[in-house]
Design a protein around this motif. Structure first.
Motif, PDB file in Angstrom:
ATOM      1  N   LEU A  81       0.808  -1.224   0.000  1.00 17.78           N
ATOM      2  CA  LEU A  81       0.000   0.000   0.000  1.00 17.78           C
ATOM      3  C   LEU A  81       0.844   1.279   0.000  1.00 17.78           C
ATOM      4  N   PRO A  82       1.858   1.399   0.840  1.00 18.62           N
ATOM      5  CA  PRO A  82       2.692   2.612   0.733  1.00 18.62           C
ATOM      6  C   PRO A  82       3.413   2.717  -0.617  1.00 18.62           C
ATOM      7  N   ALA A  83       3.827   1.581  -1.170  1.00 21.97           N
ATOM      8  CA  ALA A  83       4.471   1.604  -2.485  1.00 21.97           C
ATOM      9  C   ALA A  83       3.495   2.118  -3.544  1.00 21.97           C
ATOM     10  N   LEU A  84       2.246   1.684  -3.447  1.00 16.85           N
ATOM     11  CA  LEU A  84       1.210   2.178  -4.363  1.00 16.85           C
ATOM     12  C   LEU A  84       1.016   3.672  -4.186  1.00 16.85           C
ATOM     13  N   GLY A  85       1.007   4.133  -2.934  1.00 17.82           N
ATOM     14  CA  GLY A  85       0.868   5.571  -2.674  1.00 17.82           C
ATOM     15  C   GLY A  85       1.982   6.379  -3.300  1.00 17.82           C
ATOM     16  N   VAL A  86       3.211   5.892  -3.186  1.00 20.14           N
ATOM     17  CA  VAL A  86       4.355   6.580  -3.788  1.00 20.14           C
ATOM     18  C   VAL A  86       4.233   6.586  -5.308  1.00 20.14           C
ATOM     19  N   ALA A  87       3.807   5.466  -5.893  1.00 22.62           N
ATOM     20  CA  ALA A  87       3.652   5.386  -7.354  1.00 22.62           C
ATOM     21  C   ALA A  87       2.583   6.355  -7.839  1.00 22.62           C
ATOM     22  N   LEU A  88       1.461   6.448  -7.109  1.00 20.16           N
ATOM     23  CA  LEU A  88       0.390   7.373  -7.501  1.00 20.16           C
ATOM     24  C   LEU A  88       0.850   8.826  -7.390  1.00 20.16           C
ATOM     25  N   LYS A  89       1.589   9.149  -6.333  1.00 15.12           N
ATOM     26  CA  LYS A  89       2.117  10.504  -6.190  1.00 15.12           C
ATOM     27  C   LYS A  89       3.087  10.825  -7.318  1.00 15.12           C
ATOM     28  N   ASP A  90       3.958   9.880  -7.656  1.00 10.73           N
ATOM     29  CA  ASP A  90       4.898  10.076  -8.748  1.00 10.73           C
ATOM     30  C   ASP A  90       4.167  10.332 -10.058  1.00 10.73           C
ATOM     31  N   GLN A  91       3.096   9.561 -10.307  1.00 12.36           N
ATOM     32  CA  GLN A  91       2.320   9.748 -11.535  1.00 12.36           C
ATOM     33  C   GLN A  91       1.692  11.142 -11.564  1.00 12.36           C
ATOM     34  N   ARG A  92       1.123  11.583 -10.432  1.00 12.46           N
ATOM     35  CA  ARG A  92       0.519  12.921 -10.380  1.00 12.46           C
ATOM     36  C   ARG A  92       1.565  13.999 -10.613  1.00 12.46           C
ATOM     37  N   ASP A  93       2.744  13.845 -10.004  1.00 11.75           N
ATOM     38  CA  ASP A  93       3.809  14.830 -10.198  1.00 11.75           C
ATOM     39  C   ASP A  93       4.240  14.900 -11.655  1.00 11.75           C
ATOM     40  N   ARG A  94       4.348  13.734 -12.302  1.00  9.50           N
ATOM     41  CA  ARG A  94       4.735  13.720 -13.725  1.00  9.50           C
ATOM     42  C   ARG A  94       3.657  14.369 -14.593  1.00  9.50           C
ATOM     43  N   ILE A  97       3.972  18.098 -14.374  1.00  7.17           N
ATOM     44  CA  ILE A  97       5.103  18.596 -15.156  1.00  7.17           C
ATOM     45  C   ILE A  97       4.736  18.660 -16.633  1.00  7.17           C
ATOM     46  N   VAL A  98       4.123  17.588 -17.133  1.00  9.10           N
ATOM     47  CA  VAL A  98       3.738  17.545 -18.552  1.00  9.10           C
ATOM     48  C   VAL A  98       2.688  18.607 -18.848  1.00  9.10           C
ATOM     49  N   ALA A  99       1.724  18.793 -17.941  1.00  5.26           N
ATOM     50  CA  ALA A  99       0.663  19.779 -18.159  1.00  5.26           C
ATOM     51  C   ALA A  99       1.222  21.196 -18.167  1.00  5.26           C
ATOM     52  N   GLY A 100       2.313  21.441 -17.483  1.00  7.32           N
ATOM     53  CA  GLY A 100       2.899  22.769 -17.414  1.00  7.32           C
ATOM     54  C   GLY A 100       3.764  23.125 -18.604  1.00  7.32           C
ATOM     55  N   ARG A 101       4.080  22.146 -19.450  1.00  6.61           N
ATOM     56  CA  ARG A 101       4.923  22.402 -20.623  1.00  6.61           C
ATOM     57  C   ARG A 101       4.072  22.952 -21.765  1.00  6.61           C
ATOM     58  N   PRO A 102       4.648  23.855 -22.536  1.00  7.35           N
ATOM     59  CA  PRO A 102       3.924  24.309 -23.730  1.00  7.35           C
ATOM     60  C   PRO A 102       3.906  23.201 -24.784  1.00  7.35           C
ATOM     61  N   ALA A 103       2.899  23.232 -25.631  1.00 11.19           N
ATOM     62  CA  ALA A 103       2.775  22.216 -26.678  1.00 11.19           C
ATOM     63  C   ALA A 103       3.953  22.315 -27.640  1.00 11.19           C
ATOM     64  N   ALA A 104       4.536  21.195 -27.959  1.00  9.39           N
ATOM     65  CA  ALA A 104       5.682  21.160 -28.882  1.00  9.39           C
ATOM     66  C   ALA A 104       5.167  21.290 -30.309  1.00  9.39           C
ATOM     67  N   HIS A 105       5.939  21.980 -31.102  1.00  9.80           N
ATOM     68  CA  HIS A 105       5.583  22.113 -32.506  1.00  9.80           C
ATOM     69  C   HIS A 105       6.037  20.854 -33.248  1.00  9.80           C
TER      70      HIS A 105
END
Length: 111
Positions: A81-94, A97-105
């Motif tokens: 369960l804690p490993a799952l929590g860390v994986a979910l947090k990592d996914q949200r953080d990623r 980051i992706v949502a904050g990037r401008p769209a690539a041409h």
């Protein structure tokens, strides 16, 4: 078991030597990162199996096999369960980051 532990210690000693060689002679350590991860996983697996097995057999002094096995599975869940929590947090953080990037041409290359 003793042979496996001795080989594990030998592997750790060689890894330590290679890290020191990297510092002295700038030896590449890219291959060493995977070895460290595998060593950690194997040690964690060994310790986990030993602890959970000990808990199951200790439970047998008070309860039946069924209850002892349930206790073993519950202990496994307490680790997963804690490993799952860390994986979910990592996914949200990623995703943030992706949502904050401008769209690539199209055809644009980023390094």
């Amino acid at each position: 078991m003793i042979g496996g532990l001795l080989l594990g210690l030998l592997g750790l000693a060689v890894s330590i030597a290679l890290v020191l060689l990297h510092e002295r002679f700038d030896l590449s350590v890219w291959w060493l990162s995977g070895a460290i991860m595998q060593t950690g996983q194997r040690i964690g697996t060994s310790v986990g199996i030993a602890v959970i097995t000990a808990a199951v057999f200790a439970s047998l002094t008070l309860w039946s096999w069924s209850i002892a096995i349930v206790i073993g599975f519950a202990l496994i869940a307490l680790v997963v369960l804690p490993a799952l929590g860390v994986a979910l947090k990592d996914q949200r953080d990623r995703e943030k980051i992706v949502a904050g990037r401008p769209a690539a041409h199209v055809g644009e290359v980023h390094f």
